[in-house]
Scaffold this motif. Sequence first.
Motif, PDB file in Angstrom:
ATOM      1  N   GLN A   1      45.575  23.450  23.664  1.00 39.93           N
ATOM      2  CA  GLN A   1      46.854  23.723  23.022  1.00 39.93           C
ATOM      3  C   GLN A   1      47.256  22.567  22.107  1.00 39.93           C
ATOM      4  O   GLN A   1      47.822  22.770  21.027  1.00 39.93           O
ATOM      5  N   GLU A   2      46.917  21.343  22.528  1.00 34.78           N
ATOM      6  CA  GLU A   2      47.224  20.187  21.700  1.00 34.78           C
ATOM      7  C   GLU A   2      46.460  20.252  20.374  1.00 34.78           C
ATOM      8  O   GLU A   2      47.000  19.917  19.314  1.00 34.78           O
ATOM      9  N   VAL A   3      45.205  20.703  20.446  1.00 32.25           N
ATOM     10  CA  VAL A   3      44.409  20.869  19.232  1.00 32.25           C
ATOM     11  C   VAL A   3      45.039  21.944  18.338  1.00 32.25           C
ATOM     12  O   VAL A   3      45.170  21.765  17.123  1.00 32.25           O
ATOM     13  N   ALA A   4      45.445  23.060  18.945  1.00 31.61           N
ATOM     14  CA  ALA A   4      46.079  24.132  18.167  1.00 31.61           C
ATOM     15  C   ALA A   4      47.387  23.652  17.546  1.00 31.61           C
ATOM     16  O   ALA A   4      47.689  23.973  16.382  1.00 31.61           O
ATOM     17  N   ASP A   5      48.161  22.869  18.296  1.00 26.32           N
ATOM     18  CA  ASP A   5      49.429  22.356  17.773  1.00 26.32           C
ATOM     19  C   ASP A   5      49.227  21.395  16.610  1.00 26.32           C
ATOM     20  O   ASP A   5      50.139  21.206  15.793  1.00 26.32           O
ATOM     21  N   ALA A   6      48.038  20.783  16.537  1.00 24.83           N
ATOM     22  CA  ALA A   6      47.731  19.892  15.416  1.00 24.83           C
ATOM     23  C   ALA A   6      47.287  20.674  14.185  1.00 24.83           C
ATOM     24  O   ALA A   6      46.924  20.077  13.167  1.00 24.83           O
ATOM     25  N   GLY A   7      47.317  22.009  14.275  1.00 27.65           N
ATOM     26  CA  GLY A   7      47.015  22.848  13.122  1.00 27.65           C
ATOM     27  C   GLY A   7      45.581  23.299  13.005  1.00 27.65           C
ATOM     28  O   GLY A   7      45.207  23.900  11.997  1.00 27.65           O
ATOM     29  N   PHE A   8      44.778  23.046  14.040  1.00 26.79           N
ATOM     30  CA  PHE A   8      43.389  23.493  13.999  1.00 26.79           C
ATOM     31  C   PHE A   8      43.263  24.918  14.526  1.00 26.79           C
ATOM     32  O   PHE A   8      43.912  25.287  15.505  1.00 26.79           O
TER      33      PHE A   8
ATOM     34  N   ASP B   1      44.730   7.397  17.670  1.00 27.00           N
ATOM     35  CA  ASP B   1      45.046   8.815  17.839  1.00 27.00           C
ATOM     36  C   ASP B   1      43.985   9.630  17.106  1.00 27.00           C
ATOM     37  O   ASP B   1      44.162  10.011  15.953  1.00 27.00           O
ATOM     38  N   GLY B   2      42.878   9.867  17.796  1.00 22.41           N
ATOM     39  CA  GLY B   2      41.750  10.536  17.162  1.00 22.41           C
ATOM     40  C   GLY B   2      42.076  11.926  16.653  1.00 22.41           C
ATOM     41  O   GLY B   2      41.565  12.351  15.610  1.00 22.41           O
ATOM     42  N   LEU B   3      42.934  12.661  17.378  1.00 23.69           N
ATOM     43  CA  LEU B   3      43.269  14.021  16.952  1.00 23.69           C
ATOM     44  C   LEU B   3      44.073  14.003  15.656  1.00 23.69           C
ATOM     45  O   LEU B   3      43.808  14.795  14.740  1.00 23.69           O
ATOM     46  N   SER B   4      45.053  13.112  15.555  1.00 25.21           N
ATOM     47  CA  SER B   4      45.845  13.039  14.335  1.00 25.21           C
ATOM     48  C   SER B   4      44.996  12.599  13.146  1.00 25.21           C
ATOM     49  O   SER B   4      45.158  13.102  12.019  1.00 25.21           O
TER      50      SER B   4
END
Length: 326
Positions: A39-46, A287-290
């Motif tokens: 969900q965190e990945v999806a929230d980052a727009g992926f 923050d690797g995801l950002s």
Amino acid sequence: MTVSLTADDWPIAASMLSFGSAPRSGDPAERGRWRDDLQEVADAGFTEIDLTDSWLPFGDLTDEQTRLLRETIDEAGVSAVSLSAIRRSVIDEEHGDDHLAFAHRTLDRAAELGVGVVSFGLHRALTDEQRKQLWFWTVAGHRDRDADEVRSLAASRFRELGRHAAEVGVLLSLELYEHTLLGSAASAVRLVEEIDLDVVGLNPDIGNLIRLHEPVEHWRDIVEATMPYANFWHVKNYSRDEDAVAGWFSAVPSYLENGLIDYRSSVKIALASGFQGVICTEHYGGDGLSMSAANRDYLRTRVLPRRPVEVGRSRVRQHYPEGRNR
């Protein structure tokens, strides 16, 4: 040939590398961790993810765990378009047979999860000394012997995996990685040509080579040599400084647009070489995801083509079966 992919729909996957190791039993509490990460990945727009096996060892999942994982991925509203299996070299002198068996199981799980391309490499587990460093690449790890019998074993085992990949309907990609038989452009191209299967290509992770604290190949030479064989692409960048006369070298992670590798030019070379595969954004530190999301936006808004363009002819298959990894 005209490529149908554009900046708007090119599959750009978030690597699960930055999430560390997740529990794998699949019980409700641990499955919640899967859901939270996705969900965190999806929230980052992926909308696409790379199932990096440092997050979950996919080759060791049971049928039930695999079913639950696919449900969780669907619930998060993302698509698993690629899978990266790392640090289990099939030519490891002690564990190679076990790693080969794990790779076969990984291919089966990838197919069950709807993944279109699986990336393997020849890199080994980090040494104790590498684990002590801020950046593990500042200390040399294992080095493959570039001997005929070692190269023959690597080609034979990857050819075996390639045939399995074709049977289950996925592509197999080989990741460039320092000090292995995939550790230079020429050696990597030679290996994929020795394997000689159109479902086996290269993952030109150029960042793995240019970050070394030693003399390195020019990034453009690597791109031009490997892109005709690319069917998947890990992208990351490093700021690099060096004084070759004094023997001093330094590299730290950076944004795609700021580092040594010119990704605007690299994408042009990739298109001219026929590349139409999944791009996976990776990053070490912070923050690797950002960082991955910022790199995705850079690719979509300033680098990838805004409309269909003419592309070259690839040496390897780009989609298998048709449309699966898109």
